[in-house]
Design an enzyme around this catalytic site. Structure first.
Site, PDB file in Angstrom:
ATOM      1  N   GLY A 195       9.661  54.415 -28.831  1.00  0.00           N
ATOM      2  CA  GLY A 195      11.056  54.678 -29.162  1.00  0.00           C
ATOM      3  C   GLY A 195      11.668  53.500 -29.888  1.00  0.00           C
ATOM      4  O   GLY A 195      11.061  52.427 -30.015  1.00  0.00           O
ATOM      5  N   PHE A 199      17.682  46.735 -31.697  1.00  0.00           N
ATOM      6  CA  PHE A 199      17.240  45.675 -32.605  1.00  0.00           C
ATOM      7  C   PHE A 199      15.754  45.755 -32.927  1.00  0.00           C
ATOM      8  O   PHE A 199      15.161  44.784 -33.371  1.00  0.00           O
ATOM      9  CB  PHE A 199      17.564  44.302 -32.016  1.00  0.00           C
ATOM     10  N   GLY A 200      15.156  46.912 -32.720  1.00  0.00           N
ATOM     11  CA  GLY A 200      13.749  47.015 -33.041  1.00  0.00           C
ATOM     12  C   GLY A 200      13.121  48.246 -32.433  1.00  0.00           C
ATOM     13  O   GLY A 200      13.795  49.233 -32.129  1.00  0.00           O
ATOM     14  N   VAL A 202       9.832  49.891 -29.735  1.00  0.00           N
ATOM     15  CA  VAL A 202       8.979  49.641 -28.574  1.00  0.00           C
ATOM     16  C   VAL A 202       7.703  50.462 -28.725  1.00  0.00           C
ATOM     17  O   VAL A 202       7.755  51.673 -28.978  1.00  0.00           O
ATOM     18  CB  VAL A 202       9.694  50.006 -27.256  1.00  0.00           C
ATOM     19  N   ASP A 312      25.151  46.235 -20.804  1.00  0.00           N
ATOM     20  CA  ASP A 312      24.809  47.455 -21.540  1.00  0.00           C
ATOM     21  C   ASP A 312      24.026  48.427 -20.665  1.00  0.00           C
ATOM     22  O   ASP A 312      23.017  48.993 -21.098  1.00  0.00           O
ATOM     23  CB  ASP A 312      24.018  47.115 -22.797  1.00  0.00           C
TER      24      ASP A 312
END
Length: 489
Positions: A195, A199-200, A202, A312
């Site tokens: 997913g 910021f990037g 996985v 978050d």
């Protein structure tokens, strides 16, 4: 016997561990982390023949050698079981040097001695712990140890480990090179993609010893990616291990590549279990997940000298292991506080719908902001309605919708319809009372004013009471442990 006297407020075990604990020959796991234990670590623990895990992190063991530079760490590595795979002794106030016979633990796949008062030179025998080669769960940081971490050559063996000494703020002993991450994921192919994050991406990976991991690769083209990576490293270097926090195995920090190697969670996120087709959770499973999340937040807020605010919390950041145990993940915008009820400010926005009003309007970060987010997550977990659902418009919000239902005695109209069944069911009333209690807690967590919200200690204690009552009402008993463990929460 003085051991394991529970603190009624914090629900932690205090006192000393009795030496008689070693008379349990079939014990496989000994887990007493995150308590208020003191005194000696009984030597009998290290003589149990089939024990595979010793986890005593975050206690205050007080029996130290008088001259730590001339006395070894007060633990006998010589007689430990050859089956032992995990030693977690972080943040235990341990003194002394690490004895050379630590290299005899041939099955060891994790050893954490960080945040102690250890001194002396790192023994070269650590290099014989070859099961740490890819798992990289070797943490000696935040001590007073000196000298490089070197590798002993066995007869006829060449030293060719592809690892670097860590220089990041995580202070891990080794980090894998980029090639290791590429190999583990078959070159970061789309088939290994789990997913995308803020910021990037996985990826699922498999290390050379067969261990499955998740590798979070930061997209350095995105604004804020460098800062997010640095923040996660900083947060994780300040977090002593907790069973409900995602474990970082290692990090890779190079000029053009930054990644975190994480424990793989085979059951994905809470978000998936709430919204994907063919996935479902019953009341008890949802309660257990939220108790795990509350335990993690309670530890972040109150279990360490420097409070950490996650900032978050949401279902996609709550990951589930193979036993459906929950682990809080993604510390990319987390904040360290100064202690007590202190606060800080930030310009970084959290996820709309979950962030507290004072966070969104003023950038104010306190522990009560996480409590607000937790309350929203609780509501979402039992209603299967996101706070951004299209039914919430104008002044109506998920929070107001749930609160109105409580006031009107209409909780059955807002909770997930799959949870209650029909009114004629034997357990219908018990289920309704349980869900009403959970939602009252959620509303208390998400009060508009931070001062009116409960704290995570209170929220955790309340959830545990709700679960106990629910089990008594519907089953007349309590859950039984599934394995040979001592585990005190």
């Amino acid at each position: 016997m003085q051991a394991c006297k529970a603190d009624p407020v914090l629900r932690r075990c205090a006192g000393t561990i009795p030496n008689e604990i070693g008379h349990l020959p079939r014990l496989e796991e000994f887990v007493l982390g995150g308590n208020n234990l003191s005194g000696l670590i009984p030597t009998s623990i290290f003589n149990m023949s089939i024990i595979s895990m010793i986890s005593l992190d975050s206690n205050q063991f007080s029996a130290f050698p008088s001259n730590p530079l001339k006395a070894p760490l007060p633990i006998s590595f010589r007689n430990l079981s050859t089956l032992l795979e995990t030693i977690e002794l972080s943040n235990c106030s341990l003194r002394g040097y690490i004895p050379n016979d630590i290299g005899n633990l041939s099955s060891l796949t994790l050893i954490a001695l960080d945040y102690n008062l250890l001194s002396g030179t790192i023994p070269t025998s650590v290099g014989r712990l070859h099961n740490l080669q890819d798992i990289m769960q070797l943490d000696l940081s935040s001590n007073s140890l000196i000298g490089p971490l070197s590798e002993e050559k066995e007869k006829g063996e060449s030293c060719n480990r592809d690892y670097l000494l860590a220089s990041t703020s995580m202070e891990k002993s080794f980090i894998p090179r980029t090639s290791k991450c590429e190999c583990a994921t078959n070159g970061f192919t789309e088939s290994s993609l789990l997913g995308d994050g803020g910021f990037g991406s996985v990826y699922k990976g498999t290390l050379s010893d067969g261990m499955e991991v998740a590798i979070k690769v930061f997209n350095l083209q995105l604004e804020g990616a460098f800062a997010s990576f640095d923040t996660e490293c900083e947060m994780l270097s300040n977090i002593i291990r907790h069973r409900n926090l995602i474990k970082v195995i290692s990090c890779c920090s190079q000029i053009d590549f930054k990644a975190l190697v994480l424990n793989y969670m085979p059951n994905g996120s809470l978000d998936k279990w709430l919204y994907f087709q063919n996935f479902s959770l019953d009341i008890l499973q949802r309660l257990n997940i939220l108790i795990d999340v509350a335990s993690a937040l309670e530890y972040l807020h109150h279990g360490y000298e420097t409070p950490i605010v996650h900032c978050d919390l949401k279902p996609s950041n709550i990951l589930l292991d193979d036993d459906m145990g929950a682990h809080v993940a993604d510390f990319g915008i987390a904040k360290l506080l100064g202690g007590g009820d202190s606060m800080t400010r930030t310009m970084t926005l959290a996820t709309i719908g979950y962030m507290a009003p004072e966070y969104g309007m003023e950038g104010m970060v306190t522990r009560r902001g996480d409590v607000y987010s937790f309350g929203i997550v609780v509501m979402e977990t039992f209603t299967r309605r996101k706070p951004t659902d299209e039914i919430f418009a104008g002044e109506m919000s998920l929070k107001q919708w749930v609160a109105n239902s409580l006031d009107a005695g209409a909780i059955v109209k807002v909770v997930d319809a799959t949870l209650l069944g029909i009114e004629e069911d034997h357990d219908f009333v018990s289920k309704r009372e349980c869900l009403s209690s959970v939602m009252r807690l959620a509303v208390g967590c998400s009060a508009e004013s931070p001062e009116e919200r409960v704290n995570m200690q209170e929220a955790l204690a309340t959830l545990k009471k709700i679960k106990i009552k629910f089990l008594k009402d519907v089953g007349g008993g309590v859950e039984q442990p599934s394995s040979s463990r001592i585990r005190i929460f």
